[in-house]
Each structure stands twice: as C-alpha cells, then as structure tokens.
Design a protein around this motif. Sequence first.
Motif, PDB file in Angstrom:
ATOM      1  N   PHE A  66     -10.142  29.799  10.194  1.00  0.00           N
ATOM      2  CA  PHE A  66      -8.825  29.210   9.953  1.00  0.00           C
ATOM      3  C   PHE A  66      -7.744  29.816  10.841  1.00  0.00           C
ATOM      4  CE2 PHE A  66      -4.744  29.236   7.617  1.00  0.00           C
ATOM      5  CZ  PHE A  66      -4.533  27.872   7.511  1.00  0.00           C
ATOM      6  N   PHE A  70      -5.470  27.477  13.073  1.00  0.00           N
ATOM      7  CA  PHE A  70      -4.027  27.344  12.882  1.00  0.00           C
ATOM      8  C   PHE A  70      -3.244  27.922  14.060  1.00  0.00           C
ATOM      9  CE2 PHE A  70       0.160  27.543  11.019  1.00  0.00           C
ATOM     10  CZ  PHE A  70       0.227  26.287  10.447  1.00  0.00           C
ATOM     11  N   PRO A  73       1.611  14.883  17.226  1.00  0.00           N
ATOM     12  CA  PRO A  73       0.277  14.385  16.855  1.00  0.00           C
ATOM     13  C   PRO A  73       0.203  13.961  15.386  1.00  0.00           C
ATOM     14  CG  PRO A  73       0.286  16.774  16.798  1.00  0.00           C
ATOM     15  CD  PRO A  73       1.649  16.356  17.278  1.00  0.00           C
ATOM     16  N   TRP A 118      -2.435  14.806  12.810  1.00  0.00           N
ATOM     17  CA  TRP A 118      -3.556  15.733  12.782  1.00  0.00           C
ATOM     18  C   TRP A 118      -3.854  16.241  11.383  1.00  0.00           C
ATOM     19  CZ3 TRP A 118      -1.671  20.402  16.291  1.00  0.00           C
ATOM     20  CH2 TRP A 118      -0.382  20.771  15.918  1.00  0.00           C
ATOM     21  N   ARG A 119      -5.129  16.557  11.201  1.00  0.00           N
ATOM     22  CA  ARG A 119      -5.625  17.023   9.912  1.00  0.00           C
ATOM     23  C   ARG A 119      -6.418  18.301  10.120  1.00  0.00           C
ATOM     24  NH1 ARG A 119     -10.446  14.165   6.387  1.00  0.00           N
ATOM     25  NH2 ARG A 119     -10.317  15.524   4.573  1.00  0.00           N
ATOM     26  N   ASN A 120      -6.106  19.271   9.302  1.00  0.00           N
ATOM     27  CA  ASN A 120      -6.796  20.562   9.373  1.00  0.00           C
ATOM     28  C   ASN A 120      -7.551  20.812   8.075  1.00  0.00           C
ATOM     29  OD1 ASN A 120      -5.689  23.751   8.423  1.00  0.00           O
ATOM     30  ND2 ASN A 120      -7.361  23.499   9.880  1.00  0.00           N
ATOM     31  N   VAL A 121      -8.829  21.105   8.200  1.00  0.00           N
ATOM     32  CA  VAL A 121      -9.645  21.548   7.070  1.00  0.00           C
ATOM     33  C   VAL A 121     -10.365  22.824   7.515  1.00  0.00           C
ATOM     34  CG1 VAL A 121     -11.459  20.968   5.427  1.00  0.00           C
ATOM     35  CG2 VAL A 121     -10.002  19.158   6.343  1.00  0.00           C
ATOM     36  N   PHE A 180       6.500  21.566  10.120  1.00  0.00           N
ATOM     37  CA  PHE A 180       5.559  22.562  10.632  1.00  0.00           C
ATOM     38  C   PHE A 180       5.951  23.978  10.199  1.00  0.00           C
ATOM     39  CE2 PHE A 180       2.921  25.008  13.485  1.00  0.00           C
ATOM     40  CZ  PHE A 180       1.715  24.335  13.348  1.00  0.00           C
ATOM     41  N   MET A 182       4.292  24.348   6.989  1.00  0.00           N
ATOM     42  CA  MET A 182       2.855  24.565   7.169  1.00  0.00           C
ATOM     43  C   MET A 182       2.567  26.002   7.600  1.00  0.00           C
ATOM     44  SD  MET A 182       1.570  20.978   8.916  1.00  0.00           S
ATOM     45  CE  MET A 182      -0.199  21.327   8.753  1.00  0.00           C
ATOM     46  N   THR A 183       3.404  26.537   8.460  1.00  0.00           N
ATOM     47  CA  THR A 183       3.184  27.899   8.941  1.00  0.00           C
ATOM     48  C   THR A 183       3.302  28.902   7.799  1.00  0.00           C
ATOM     49  OG1 THR A 183       4.056  27.257  11.094  1.00  0.00           O
ATOM     50  CG2 THR A 183       3.919  29.611  10.640  1.00  0.00           C
ATOM     51  N   ALA A 193       0.336  28.479   5.584  1.00  0.00           N
ATOM     52  CA  ALA A 193      -0.889  28.973   6.227  1.00  0.00           C
ATOM     53  C   ALA A 193      -1.045  30.478   6.022  1.00  0.00           C
ATOM     54  CB  ALA A 193      -0.870  28.650   7.719  1.00  0.00           C
ATOM     55  N   ALA A 227      -2.153  30.917   2.475  1.00  0.00           N
ATOM     56  CA  ALA A 227      -3.537  30.441   2.332  1.00  0.00           C
ATOM     57  C   ALA A 227      -4.523  31.463   2.884  1.00  0.00           C
ATOM     58  CB  ALA A 227      -3.698  29.099   3.046  1.00  0.00           C
ATOM     59  N   GLU A 228      -4.203  31.992   4.048  1.00  0.00           N
ATOM     60  CA  GLU A 228      -5.116  32.962   4.665  1.00  0.00           C
ATOM     61  C   GLU A 228      -5.188  34.241   3.825  1.00  0.00           C
ATOM     62  OE1 GLU A 228      -7.260  32.555   6.875  1.00  0.00           O
ATOM     63  OE2 GLU A 228      -7.844  34.602   7.352  1.00  0.00           O
ATOM     64  N   ASN A 261      -7.379  33.680   1.099  1.00  0.00           N
ATOM     65  CA  ASN A 261      -8.665  33.135   1.543  1.00  0.00           C
ATOM     66  C   ASN A 261      -8.981  31.826   0.802  1.00  0.00           C
ATOM     67  OD1 ASN A 261     -11.000  32.966   3.062  1.00  0.00           O
ATOM     68  ND2 ASN A 261     -12.224  34.096   1.562  1.00  0.00           N
ATOM     69  N   HIS A 267      -7.921  27.738   1.484  1.00  0.00           N
ATOM     70  CA  HIS A 267      -7.249  26.935   2.509  1.00  0.00           C
ATOM     71  C   HIS A 267      -7.118  25.463   2.117  1.00  0.00           C
ATOM     72  CE1 HIS A 267      -9.134  30.485   4.369  1.00  0.00           C
ATOM     73  NE2 HIS A 267      -8.038  30.539   5.091  1.00  0.00           N
ATOM     74  N   PRO A 268      -6.022  24.869   2.494  1.00  0.00           N
ATOM     75  CA  PRO A 268      -5.804  23.461   2.149  1.00  0.00           C
ATOM     76  C   PRO A 268      -6.537  22.516   3.093  1.00  0.00           C
ATOM     77  CG  PRO A 268      -3.944  24.266   3.410  1.00  0.00           C
ATOM     78  CD  PRO A 268      -4.869  25.441   3.209  1.00  0.00           C
ATOM     79  N   ASP A 269      -6.719  21.311   2.636  1.00  0.00           N
ATOM     80  CA  ASP A 269      -7.063  20.158   3.467  1.00  0.00           C
ATOM     81  C   ASP A 269      -5.735  19.438   3.628  1.00  0.00           C
ATOM     82  OD1 ASP A 269      -7.619  17.525   4.251  1.00  0.00           O
ATOM     83  OD2 ASP A 269      -9.414  17.369   3.013  1.00  0.00           O
ATOM     84  N   TRP A 270      -5.202  19.414   4.839  1.00  0.00           N
ATOM     85  CA  TRP A 270      -3.871  18.833   4.997  1.00  0.00           C
ATOM     86  C   TRP A 270      -3.725  18.070   6.297  1.00  0.00           C
ATOM     87  CZ3 TRP A 270      -0.172  23.721   5.038  1.00  0.00           C
ATOM     88  CH2 TRP A 270      -0.686  24.689   5.907  1.00  0.00           C
ATOM     89  N   ARG A 271      -2.846  17.075   6.220  1.00  0.00           N
ATOM     90  CA  ARG A 271      -2.602  16.193   7.361  1.00  0.00           C
ATOM     91  C   ARG A 271      -1.104  16.128   7.605  1.00  0.00           C
ATOM     92  NH1 ARG A 271      -3.292   9.619   7.346  1.00  0.00           N
ATOM     93  NH2 ARG A 271      -2.821   9.281   9.553  1.00  0.00           N
ATOM     94  N   ASN A 272      -0.746  16.296   8.846  1.00  0.00           N
ATOM     95  CA  ASN A 272       0.665  16.230   9.239  1.00  0.00           C
ATOM     96  C   ASN A 272       0.889  15.065  10.194  1.00  0.00           C
ATOM     97  OD1 ASN A 272       2.299  17.748  11.955  1.00  0.00           O
ATOM     98  ND2 ASN A 272       3.437  17.060  10.157  1.00  0.00           N
ATOM     99  N   VAL A 273       1.843  14.225   9.854  1.00  0.00           N
ATOM    100  CA  VAL A 273       2.295  13.173  10.753  1.00  0.00           C
ATOM    101  C   VAL A 273       3.818  13.280  10.824  1.00  0.00           C
ATOM    102  CG1 VAL A 273       2.341  10.702  11.266  1.00  0.00           C
ATOM    103  CG2 VAL A 273       0.389  11.685  10.059  1.00  0.00           C
ATOM    104  N   TYR A 274       4.291  13.759  11.953  1.00  0.00           N
ATOM    105  CA  TYR A 274       5.714  14.005  12.193  1.00  0.00           C
ATOM    106  C   TYR A 274       6.372  14.818  11.059  1.00  0.00           C
ATOM    107  CZ  TYR A 274      10.380  13.469  14.045  1.00  0.00           C
ATOM    108  OH  TYR A 274      11.637  13.735  14.525  1.00  0.00           O
TER     109      TYR A 274
END
Lengths: 96, 96
Positions: free
Chosen positions: A37, A41, A58, A60-63, B41, B44-45, B48, B51-52, B55, B57-64
């Motif tokens: 991860f 990231f 973008p 984008w999807r992160n898993v 973002f 998300m940072t 993240a 999440a780290e 230990n 972590h998400p399944d996530w998608r970012n569009v703009y």
Amino acid sequence: MARVALPLDEVQKRVGNLAGWSMADGALYRRFEFKDFVQAFSFMTAAALIAEAKNHHPDWRNVYRTVEVRLSTHDAGGITELDFDLAQRMNVLAAP
Amino acid sequence: MARVALPLDEVQKRVGNLAGWSMADGALYRRFEFKDFVQAFSFMTAAALIAEAKNHHPDWRNVYRTVEVRLSTHDAGGITELDFDLAQRMNVLAAP
C-alpha cells in the motif's frame, strides 16, 4: 495542450506503444501493481501532483497494492493528448 | 482490534448511526464530495496515513472531487470493528 479528442485509429496506434495500457469503455486503462500500500499510495501522490499541475485528473481506484487508472478528457468527449501525456508520466513514476 | 465479522443486525444498527454511510455489496459504503481535487486528495492522503497505521486499507475510487469508499475486512469475510473505526475516522477528516 489541446483538449481535442483524437481519432480512434490514432488512439489505437498510440496505445499500442504505451506499455501496460489498453482501451476500455472509451478511456485509456491501466492496472498498476505495487509491492504494498505504501508504494501504491506513493505513486498516487506523485501522480496527483502532476495531475493537478496539468488540471487533468484521473479516474482511479486503489485497493491495497493495486491502482486501476482510467484516463479520458470529459470536456472533449474522448481521449486527447492530455491523456497520453498523463499516462506516459504515470508509467515513468511506476517504473521500477 | 478484533478482525471478527460482526453480525448483520449489529452492522445495520451501527451503520444507521454513522453519518453518510450505508451498506453496499457486503461493505460499508460512503461517497464523499469535496470542493475540488486538492481537497479530495488531501482527504485521501490523511486517510491513507491512518489506514497504513492500522494496517487496514480501503477500497476507494477518486474522480476529481469525489471519493467513493468501500470498507470491509477481507480476512474476516465481513465487516468488523476495524471498518467502523476507519469509517468514523474518515468522517472526522472530511468534516467541514
């Protein structure tokens, strides 16, 4: 850089020269896989800075350690130079 | 924090108390919307890093300026305390 949709044959020719990328649902698509991860990231963070500087972002999807990216240019209704440019930059960022 | 799947009735009760979240395909789901990409973002940072540290972590998608998040605990085969904890932390991060 012009936000003008490229002709499909031009897109297909270029995608063939762009390692890891393919066409999917009208967008450039690549699935990146990293060690973990933190690496995934870190890639996203670097790419986010470039995307913001270009004002081209973008989908984008992160898993965990994977990042799936879809690039297209909404206001041009297709794939443009901007998408290829960002895809190329992402490839450089993700190179080992 | 135990990685033990919570019973469905317990999950549903708790989701009802978690602003913005719902159940979707066996995961906790929320769509966050921000002012712009920088705000999205940045969220998300921050998430993240949490999440780290957990230990988890998400399944996530970012569009703009949107971030869609799906939380579940793969190795428990369901939704656990870890998911509710991360969801709650994300709500705090995203609060105006």
